[in-house]
Design a protein around this motif. Structure first.
Motif, mmCIF file in Angstrom:
data_model
loop_
_atom_site.group_PDB
_atom_site.id
_atom_site.type_symbol
_atom_site.label_atom_id
_atom_site.label_comp_id
_atom_site.label_asym_id
_atom_site.label_seq_id
_atom_site.Cartn_x
_atom_site.Cartn_y
_atom_site.Cartn_z
ATOM 1 N N THR A 1 0.911 -1.129 0.097
ATOM 2 C CA THR A 1 0.005 0.038 0.002
ATOM 3 C C THR A 1 0.972 1.394 0.039
ATOM 4 O O THR A 1 0.587 2.243 -0.318
ATOM 5 C CB THR A 1 -0.985 0.127 1.275
ATOM 6 O OG1 THR A 1 0.020 0.080 2.418
ATOM 7 C CG2 THR A 1 -1.787 -1.070 1.316
ATOM 8 N N TYR B 1 0.709 5.555 -1.946
ATOM 9 C CA TYR B 1 0.864 7.037 -1.422
ATOM 10 C C TYR B 1 2.119 7.662 -2.291
ATOM 11 O O TYR B 1 2.199 8.907 -2.479
ATOM 12 C CB TYR B 1 1.189 6.813 0.178
ATOM 13 C CG TYR B 1 0.289 6.598 0.810
ATOM 14 C CD1 TYR B 1 -0.825 7.496 1.181
ATOM 15 C CD2 TYR B 1 -0.301 4.958 1.289
ATOM 16 C CE1 TYR B 1 -1.978 7.392 2.105
ATOM 17 C CE2 TYR B 1 -1.433 4.955 1.872
ATOM 18 C CZ TYR B 1 -2.221 5.912 2.173
ATOM 19 O OH TYR B 1 -3.376 5.477 2.955
ATOM 20 N N ARG C 1 10.025 4.329 -6.758
ATOM 21 C CA ARG C 1 11.154 4.053 -5.702
ATOM 22 C C ARG C 1 12.284 4.914 -5.542
ATOM 23 O O ARG C 1 13.345 4.497 -4.919
ATOM 24 C CB ARG C 1 11.785 2.463 -6.192
ATOM 25 C CG ARG C 1 10.594 1.296 -6.146
ATOM 26 C CD ARG C 1 9.963 0.999 -4.833
ATOM 27 N NE ARG C 1 8.914 0.712 -4.909
ATOM 28 C CZ ARG C 1 7.895 0.645 -4.021
ATOM 29 N NH1 ARG C 1 8.335 0.823 -2.843
ATOM 30 N NH2 ARG C 1 6.574 0.208 -4.214
ATOM 31 N N SER D 1 0.835 11.348 2.583
ATOM 32 C CA SER D 1 0.142 10.266 3.678
ATOM 33 C C SER D 1 -0.383 10.876 4.990
ATOM 34 O O SER D 1 -1.371 10.192 5.517
ATOM 35 C CB SER D 1 1.028 9.259 3.663
ATOM 36 O OG SER D 1 1.726 9.384 4.984
ATOM 37 N N GLY E 1 1.658 -2.153 5.081
ATOM 38 C CA GLY E 1 1.569 -0.764 5.043
ATOM 39 C C GLY E 1 2.035 -0.022 6.438
ATOM 40 O O GLY E 1 2.672 -0.558 7.289
ATOM 41 N N ASP F 1 5.032 9.667 10.265
ATOM 42 C CA ASP F 1 4.297 8.620 10.192
ATOM 43 C C ASP F 1 3.390 8.328 11.406
ATOM 44 O O ASP F 1 2.289 7.723 11.436
ATOM 45 C CB ASP F 1 4.857 7.550 9.799
ATOM 46 C CG ASP F 1 5.378 7.621 8.238
ATOM 47 O OD1 ASP F 1 5.158 8.402 7.713
ATOM 48 O OD2 ASP F 1 6.074 6.690 7.685
HETATM 49 O O1 DC Z 1 5.978 1.487 2.786
HETATM 50 P P1 DC Z 1 6.632 2.651 2.076
HETATM 51 O O2 DC Z 1 8.052 3.436 2.576
HETATM 52 O O3 DC Z 1 6.657 2.540 0.564
HETATM 53 O O4 DC Z 1 5.653 3.883 2.296
HETATM 54 C C1 DC Z 1 5.780 5.329 1.710
HETATM 55 C C2 DC Z 1 4.934 6.423 2.740
HETATM 56 O O5 DC Z 1 3.562 5.990 2.764
HETATM 57 C C3 DC Z 1 5.355 6.000 4.094
HETATM 58 O O6 DC Z 1 6.306 6.974 4.707
HETATM 59 C C4 DC Z 1 4.179 6.305 4.954
HETATM 60 C C5 DC Z 1 3.134 5.923 3.933
HETATM 61 N N1 DC Z 1 2.036 4.996 4.325
HETATM 62 C C6 DC Z 1 0.823 5.170 4.957
HETATM 63 O O7 DC Z 1 0.885 6.233 5.455
HETATM 64 N N2 DC Z 1 0.047 4.462 5.045
HETATM 65 C C7 DC Z 1 0.492 3.025 4.205
HETATM 66 N N3 DC Z 1 -0.632 2.096 4.599
HETATM 67 C C8 DC Z 1 1.423 2.712 3.685
HETATM 68 C C9 DC Z 1 2.318 3.605 3.658
#
Ligand code: DC
Length: 216
Positions: A32, A36, A88, A100, A126, A181
Motif C-alpha cells: 500500500t 501513497y 522507488r 500520507s 503498510g 508517520d
Molecule cells: O512503505 P513505504 O515506505 O513505501 O511507504 C511510503 C509512505 O507512505 C510512508 O512514509 C507512509 C505512507 N504509508 C501510509 O501512510 N500508510 C500506508 N498504509 C502505507 C504507507
C-alpha cells in the motif's frame, strides 16, 4: 477471503517478508505504500515543493491510481502509466510520507485497498492496515527494527540499484519519516492491539520470515 496485515516502519523488511508469505500461501501481495508514493510522485511532477492539505487535495481529481497483479506481483499505474520503478526513487519516499498525512489523500486511497481485500486472498503491508484498512484481518503482524538497522538495509538496497545515498542522511530521513508517520493525526503508524510484534533487528531474513510464517 483471507487477509494477512503487516504494518511497521520504513525498512523493517515488510515487503520482503510479505512477498515470501504471499508466495508460500499463493496469496496476492499488496504494497500500500506504493499508492501513497504514486500520489507523492504526481505532486512532485506537478512541481509542488510544499506538500500539504492546501496544495495536494486539489490535484486528486486529476489522478487515477490502479494496481495490477502480474504473477502475484504488483504493478502501479498512475494515470495509466506504469510508475512501479519511478516511485522507488529516494526523493519520492519523503513525498509519500508528506502526502500520507493528508486526510483527503488517505480517503482517496481507502476504497481501493478495501476492494482488493474483498476480492482476493492477500498479504497487505503498510502502516495502518491492521488498525484502519482491515481491522478484521485474520492475521496481524507488526514488524519493526531499530532505525540504524533499517537505515543500513535501505542503504544496501539503494546501492544495489545503483543509487548512492549517504548513510547518515538515510538514517535522518528514516527517523523523520518515523516521526511523521507515527505522530500524524489520521491513521498514524501504530501496532494494533491484536497484532503480533516481530522485531527483526537481530534476526536474519530467514529467521524473520519464519517468525512471520509461524504467526500465520
Ligand atoms: O512503505 P513505504 O515506505 O513505501 O511507504 C511510503 C509512505 O507512505 C510512508 O512514509 C507512509 C505512507 N504509508 C501510509 O501512510 N500508510 C500506508 N498504509 C502505507 C504507507
Amino acid at each position: 477471503m483471507i487477509s494477512i496485515a503487516i504494518d511497521g516502519p520504513a525498512g523493517a523488511g515488510k515487503s520482503t517478508i510479505a512477498k515470501r508469505l504471499s508466495a508460500e500461501f499463493g496469496f496476492i501481495y499488496v504494497d500500500t505504500g506504493a499508492l501513497y508514493r504514486a500520489v507523492g510522485l504526481y505532486a512532485l511532477r506537478q512541481g509542488l515543493t510544499q506538500l500539504n492539505a492546501q496544495t495536494v487535495p486539489p490535484l486528486l481529481p486529476q489522478i487515477t491510481v490502479k494496481l495490477k497483479f502480474v504473477d502475484g506481483l504488483q504493478r502501479v499505474f498512475l494515470n495509466d502509466q506504469d510508475v512501479s520503478e519511478a516511485i522507488r526513487q529516494n526523493e519520492v519516499s519523503m513525498a509519500a510520507s508528506d502526502v500520507s498525512a493528508i486526510p483527503a489523500v488517505r480517503e482517496f486511497l481507502f476504497e481501493l485497498q478495501r476492494n482488493i481485500a474483498k476480492e482476493n486472498n492477500i498479504v497487505m503491508d503498510g502502516r495502518d492496515i491492521g488498525t484502519v484498512v482491515l481491522p478484521n484481518a485474520d492475521v496481524k503482524i507488526f514488524l519493526t527494527a531499530s532505525p540504524e538497522v533499517r537505515a543500513h538495509r535501505r542503504h544496501l538496497e539503494l546501492l544495489e540499484k545503483g543509487q548512492s545515498v549517504d548513510f547518515q542522511q538515510l538514517l535522518e530521513e528514516i527517523k523523520t519519516r518515523d516521526h511523521n508517520d507515527s505522530t500524524r493525526a489520521v491513521a498514524p503508524l501504530k501496532q494494533a492491539e491484536d497484532a503480533v510484534l516481530v522485531d527483526s533487528s537481530d534476526l536474519t531474513l530467514e529467521e524473520a520470515v519464519s517468525a512471520a510464517a509461524d504467526t500465520v
